[in-house]
Design an enzyme around this catalytic site. Structure first.
Site, PDB file in Angstrom:
ATOM      1  N   LYS A 166      97.635 -59.762-102.665  1.00  0.00           N
ATOM      2  CA  LYS A 166      97.500 -59.738-104.113  1.00  0.00           C
ATOM      3  C   LYS A 166      98.813 -59.267-104.735  1.00  0.00           C
ATOM      4  O   LYS A 166      99.477 -58.409-104.170  1.00  0.00           O
ATOM      5  CB  LYS A 166      96.356 -58.817-104.537  1.00  0.00           C
ATOM      6  CG  LYS A 166      94.993 -59.193-103.950  1.00  0.00           C
ATOM      7  CD  LYS A 166      94.489 -60.522-104.479  1.00  0.00           C
ATOM      8  CE  LYS A 166      93.112 -60.845-103.914  1.00  0.00           C
ATOM      9  NZ  LYS A 166      92.587 -62.126-104.422  1.00  0.00           N
ATOM     10  N   HIS A 283      87.617 -71.884 -97.070  1.00  0.00           N
ATOM     11  CA  HIS A 283      87.330 -71.105 -98.272  1.00  0.00           C
ATOM     12  C   HIS A 283      86.271 -71.866 -99.050  1.00  0.00           C
ATOM     13  O   HIS A 283      86.314 -73.084 -99.143  1.00  0.00           O
ATOM     14  CB  HIS A 283      88.588 -70.920 -99.125  1.00  0.00           C
ATOM     15  CG  HIS A 283      88.445 -69.838-100.149  1.00  0.00           C
ATOM     16  ND1 HIS A 283      87.592 -69.956-101.230  1.00  0.00           N
ATOM     17  CD2 HIS A 283      89.032 -68.619-100.257  1.00  0.00           C
ATOM     18  CE1 HIS A 283      87.672 -68.844-101.968  1.00  0.00           C
ATOM     19  NE2 HIS A 283      88.525 -68.024-101.399  1.00  0.00           N
TER      20      HIS A 283
END
Length: 332
Positions: A166, A283
């Site tokens: 992140k 994902h």
């Protein structure tokens, strides 16, 4: 004219499960209008709507078709074999002949296609599927699976620990991989691209692969039997995904990540069928559009089963509830 939907009810029929695909649905049919020209005894009802779902997802339609011979209908019709109006649950058995082997799009177009738009239906959710072995074996399935991943990593006695860098977007390829190396150095086993990090101007896919494989090799993180995993997100058009997959393989990477729902199950099968011998990590971005409602859509359990058929080795499920709801984190 009686409503033909009730002819799809075969409650309690004994089946040879090797010849049928079974689908469990949550169904609601409130305030259902009676069928046109239906008698009072046939005017609506949960069982009629259940029959409508079986019909529309197999060989039926909203009216009689003269070309539909009785023997054809009997052999290929979907059958409602279980019905529990109180629990709003139905179970439909589909003859295996309705489905093309190895074709997930055709499978979904059948049992999860037009049925969601039926006027008789006020809520419908595909909850589970049961597939006979002959149908399962028509798909590639995972190349490595959990045993193969444990073999290349040398981890046999504990869960894998993974991390996502992140911010998910905005870092350069060099910054992104530098952060990944710090994570690996701290003992984490896997780092993955986020679902919407592909090949933007600030972080080019090919540069990220070059930097990642180079730094991991230098640190000894790609040694045989002791590998760390980096999941490079190859999601794009199929032609570009194939190009990106080949690039990861050529550079010595070990994991191809795909956004399986937005890329499509056919694309996943296509990449898997190339037999690259690498981990395919899925994902599930966009899944909550199907899975979040308990009244409508498709369960995560069904999506997970289809992903495995397509060839996925590992599936992103999310953390325990933090940002997302409990039901969108876990695979049920």
């Amino acid at each position: 004219m009686t409503n033909p939907y009730k002819s799809y009810l075969s409650i309690g029929e004994k089946l040879d499960k090797s010849k049928f695909i079974l689908a469990t649905f949550h169904l609601q049919s409130e305030n259902q209008p009676p069928a046109r020209n239906a008698s009072a005894s046939d005017a609506g009802g949960f069982d009629q709507t259940a029959g409508g779902v079986a019909a529309e997802s197999s060989v039926g339609t909203w009216t009689d078709v003269s070309l539909q011979e009785k023997i054809l209908w009997e052999n290929l019709r979907g059958r409602v074999v279980e019905l529990d109006e109180k629990a709003s649950i139905i179970r439909i058995a589909y003859p295996l002949e309705l489905f093309e082997p190895g074709n997930i799009p055709q499978f979904l177009s059948s049992i999860a296609g037009n049925v969601f738009g039926l006027s008789e239906v006020s809520a419908l959710r595909l909850m589970d599927i049961e597939l006979p072995e002959v149908y399962v074996r028509s798909f590639p399935g995972p190349f490595l699976g959990i045993d193969g991943i444990r073999k290349i990593t040398g981890i046999s006695d504990r869960p894998f620990l993974g991390s996502i860098i992140k911010p998910k977007l905005g870092l350069s390829a060099q910054e992104h991989i530098a952060a990944s190396m710090e994570v690996y150095d701290s003992g984490i086993d896997l780092v993955k691209d986020d679902e919407n990090l592909t090949s933007q101007t600030f972080n080019n896919f090919y540069t990220r692969v070059d930097e990642g494989t180079k730094r991991m090799k230098e640190a000894g993180y790609l040694k045989e039997g002791r590998q760390k995993i980096y999941a490079y997100n190859i999601t794009a058009s199929y032609e570009e995904m194939l190009k990106r997959a080949e690039y990861v393989v050529d550079r010595g990477g070990n994991c191809l990540m795909m956004d399986v729902l937005t890329a499509g199950f056919a694309s996943v099968c296509g990449i898997r069928n190339r037999n690259f011998g690498k981990i395919i990590h899925a994902h599930r971005a966009m899944h909550a559009a199907f899975t979040r409602s308990k009244q409508y859509g498709i369960s995560m359990l069904v999506i997970a089963k289809l992903a495995r058929l397509a060839g996925v080795d590992s599936l992103h499920t999310g953390l325990l509830p933090a940002v997302f709801t409990r039901d969108t984190c876990l695979t049920w």
